[in-house]
Scaffold this active site. Sequence first.
Site, PDB file in Angstrom:
ATOM      1  CG  ASP A 128      -2.240   0.673   1.022  1.00  0.00           C
ATOM      2  OD1 ASP A 128      -2.200   1.901   0.845  1.00  0.00           O
ATOM      3  OD2 ASP A 128      -3.305   0.032   1.031  1.00  0.00           O
TER       4      ASP A 128
ATOM      5  CG  HIS B 152      -4.984   4.038   0.578  1.00  0.00           C
ATOM      6  ND1 HIS B 152      -4.547   2.762   0.299  1.00  0.00           N
ATOM      7  CD2 HIS B 152      -6.220   4.131   0.029  1.00  0.00           C
ATOM      8  CE1 HIS B 152      -5.470   2.123  -0.388  1.00  0.00           C
ATOM      9  NE2 HIS B 152      -6.496   2.930  -0.568  1.00  0.00           N
TER      10      HIS B 152
ATOM     11  CB  SER C  27      -9.093   0.906  -0.438  1.00  0.00           C
ATOM     12  OG  SER C  27      -8.328   1.033  -1.590  1.00  0.00           O
TER      13      SER C  27
END
Length: 408
Positions: free
Chosen positions: A135, A190, A354
């Site tokens: 990620d 994220h 996600s």
Amino acid sequence: VLLGSARAQQPGAVPPDQYVSGEILIKFNPSTSNNQRDGILASRGASRIRRFTALDIDQVRIPPGLNVASVVGAIRSAPEVLYAEPNYLRFAVASAPSNDPFWLNDTLWGMQRVQAQQAWGVSTGNPSVVIANIDTGINYNHQDLAGNVWRNPLEIPANNIDDDGNGYIDDVYGIDTYNHDSDPMDDRGHGTHTSGTLAAVGNNEIGVVGINWNAKVLSCKFLNASGSGTDSGAIECLNYIVALKNRGENIRVTNNSWGSNYGSALLQSAIEAAGNAGIINVCAAGNLGSNNDSSPFYPAGFPSSTILAVAASDQSDNPASFSSYGPTSVDIAAPGVSIMSTYGSSYDFMDGTSMATPHVAGSAALLASINPALSVATIKSLLMNNVDHFPQWSSMVVSAAASTCFAP
Ligand SMILES: [Ca+2]
Ligand SMILES: [Ca+2]
Ligand SMILES: [Ca+2]
Ligand SMILES: [Ca+2]
């Protein structure tokens, strides 16, 4: 440069802003010697940037100004070459976090919906189980994550020595293949968010709880501060992860909350290598709101028994408006709207497949902590078969009318 016959997807059809200019990725026939490989590259003016040794994939620089599609075609024509591909760009699968700064105890609806409480009656996780999160990195100093951050047991921190000889100096928490360092600190948020859903520390009277109260998150950062990265960066992550697995680190799951529309045999082979090493690959279906059966999204869409592709559901168990789907190419749905998790040094809501993906990847890790002997195939079928059935999902995902509950 000669144009050879293409054996796979013709990169000439791909817009040039979807891959790295001046680079390609190659997999040679394993019997090809180093000298032969160098000769093949040199004859086309190309040179190796690096080799991902565990996966036997070469990242190659091509002469400036040359058309990537032409060079890929020419290299593919060499009989020693199994695959040659552009170095495609891949993107984080998420929308921006909401502006709502507040967090309340009952906001983790996704955790409730997957019946985590029931699962926790069996196991709250195991610190020996490692989840590799590919990620934007992780804030390993976050108070609700630090206790569950994987630490490389064979690497002495900050001595400027590659103590475990894996090619990375001082890779204590993982690596950063975008910035080419051994510090996967998150510069976007994220990956910190997906990490929290996977395994934020539970029962510590702080913030949120992950599907796993206890597990270790190994972070491989290949997405940059804008949320984009390359296939070479992802392949380097998978190469690193497979090498660690082969040396004995108990990595059971990869979380892949990213992707794009372009297929890559090499990215697929890297994912498969992880699967063959005993690691299940959980991948986001994408936020394009489209049917992946007709418009594939990768890596979720690679036809692999080691991949679990995840769509996003909302608080009413309906498909999230942004969620891509696919009755044959997307496996399962999980909560992905208004998901609260760790973000920066605090907490925030995010929406996306996600966010759905780590609910499933975390569940896979929980299953592995309950029964370490479970195979990739068994974990996948357990997750696929222990679901709530909703008619609104019946033509959307493989698990046929399925969503949101996979308590073991
Ligand atoms: Ca090292
Ligand atoms: Ca060291
Ligand atoms: Ca870094
Ligand atoms: Ca907590």
